[in-house]
Design an enzyme around this catalytic site. Structure first.
Site, mmCIF file in Angstrom:
data_model
loop_
_atom_site.group_PDB
_atom_site.id
_atom_site.type_symbol
_atom_site.label_atom_id
_atom_site.label_comp_id
_atom_site.label_asym_id
_atom_site.label_seq_id
_atom_site.Cartn_x
_atom_site.Cartn_y
_atom_site.Cartn_z
ATOM 1 N N LYS A 1 0.876 -1.254 -0.081
ATOM 2 C CA LYS A 1 0.055 -0.118 -0.111
ATOM 3 C C LYS A 1 0.926 1.334 0.014
ATOM 4 C CE LYS A 1 -4.348 -2.035 1.354
ATOM 5 N NZ LYS A 1 -5.331 -2.040 2.611
ATOM 6 N N ARG B 1 -3.501 -9.868 5.086
ATOM 7 C CA ARG B 1 -3.547 -10.185 3.872
ATOM 8 C C ARG B 1 -2.379 -9.499 2.964
ATOM 9 N NH1 ARG B 1 -5.965 -6.971 -0.129
ATOM 10 N NH2 ARG B 1 -7.274 -7.944 -1.720
HETATM 11 C C1 9MG Z 1 -9.722 -5.992 -0.721
HETATM 12 N N1 9MG Z 1 -8.781 -5.206 0.346
HETATM 13 C C2 9MG Z 1 -7.841 -4.184 0.091
HETATM 14 N N2 9MG Z 1 -7.166 -4.206 1.041
HETATM 15 C C3 9MG Z 1 -7.713 -4.636 2.104
HETATM 16 C C4 9MG Z 1 -7.845 -4.642 3.328
HETATM 17 O O1 9MG Z 1 -6.869 -4.042 3.775
HETATM 18 N N3 9MG Z 1 -8.340 -5.266 4.154
HETATM 19 C C5 9MG Z 1 -9.420 -6.279 3.855
HETATM 20 N N4 9MG Z 1 -10.208 -6.721 4.443
HETATM 21 N N5 9MG Z 1 -9.731 -6.120 2.286
HETATM 22 C C6 9MG Z 1 -8.875 -5.621 1.573
#
Ligand code: 9MG
Length: 273
Positions: free
Chosen positions: A215, A250
């Site tokens: 990110k 994630r």
């Molecule tokens: C789909 N998506 C993109 N970034 C995310 C994040 O930080 N958390 C979750 N749950 N989904 C995300």
């Protein structure tokens, strides 16, 4: 999970079925390519595969329900027959949730925290785990001027409201996963404060998910590093999140995150392998 155990920390691998995520530069949605990517992630240690057909980046183009369905459902159907880890569906649309669960998904990952019309009722009827992510503002406005009193307290207040809404819709509390939503309506300072104070979300006694991988918060800290150069920073972020209480991270870089998690576990005296 007790405070010092990272035994149950899981890796959720990101599988984007969007035009910019394909080897051909987005001309064709190649189901076989997506399946091969997911299998590689599982071989590298992914515990969950998160399948998404609509980009959630700020200002990303929205995708129609039909297009989203035609991107993700064939992949989920094929994957559920070929991999033995849970599949989650990254969507905010009730009809996509329904078809994805029928195709083999067991987790709904909703960056809109089931606030779309009919989403709560749909999730309740499907009876699967749901990840409620916090976002300030809409997909298009969220990065305009994010403002909070106390960012962690404000997110906790949002979680209280959404947990309540789930309860009223008939979703049992143990199905809920909470996610403060790094990068979704937050400045860099907000994101870093959330990461530093992540353990405060443990008061809900629910599973916690953290998504920082690649990110812009990572890129900004690394002197505006482009996305291709954010892997090490992303792994570091994931490890800090786990140390501070995240149960699921994630990520895009499975092998590297897995290695770092193993070092963390070994350092804390946990049995490896
Ligand atoms: C789909 N998506 C993109 N970034 C995310 C994040 O930080 N958390 C979750 N749950 N989904 C995300």
């Amino acid at each position: 999970m007790d405070n010092m155990s990272f035994k149950n920390s899981l890796i959720m691998g990101v599988l984007n079925i969007t035009p910019d995520s394909f080897s051909d530069g987005g001309q064709y949605f190649d189901t076989e390519f997506a399946i091969a990517s997911a299998k590689r992630m599982v071989a590298n240690g992914a515990d969950i595969i998160d399948v998404g057909g609509e980009s959630t980046r700020p200002n990303a183009q929205s995708v129609s329900e039909n297009d989203e369905i035609s991107r993700v459902i064939p992949v989920i159907k094929a994957l559920s027959a070929q991999i033995n880890v849970p599949i989650s569906i990254d969507t905010s649309k009730p009809q996509v949730m329904k078809l994805a669960v029928e195709a083999g998904t067991s987790i709904i990952n909703d960056v809109n925290a089931l606030q779309a019309d009919g989403a709560l009722e749909m999730a309740a009827s499907l009876d699967v785990d749901v990840c409620l992510m916090h976002r300030q503002g809409s997909a298009t406005t969220m990065q305009e001027k994010p403002t909070y009193g106390d960012v962690v307290e404000d997110i906790k207040h949002f979680f209280d409201q959404r947990i309540d809404a789930c309860k009223h819709a008939g979703i049992s509390k143990d199905k809920i996963i909470l996610d403060p939503g790094f990068g979704f309506g937050k400045t860099l300072a907000h994101n870093l404060e959330i990461l530093r104070r992540f353990d405060e979300f443990k008061s809900f006694n629910l599973r916690l998910l953290a998504g920082l991988s690649r990110k812009s918060m990572i890129g900004t800290v690394l002197n505006n590093r482009e996305v291709e150069g954010r892997m090490v920073g992303s792994v570091a972020g994931a490890i800090i999140a786990v140390q501070n209480g995240a149960n699921i991270v994630r990520v895009h870089d499975i092998l590297e995150t897995k290695d770092a998690l193993l070092i963390l576990k070994a350092t804390n005296g946990e049995k490896i392998g």
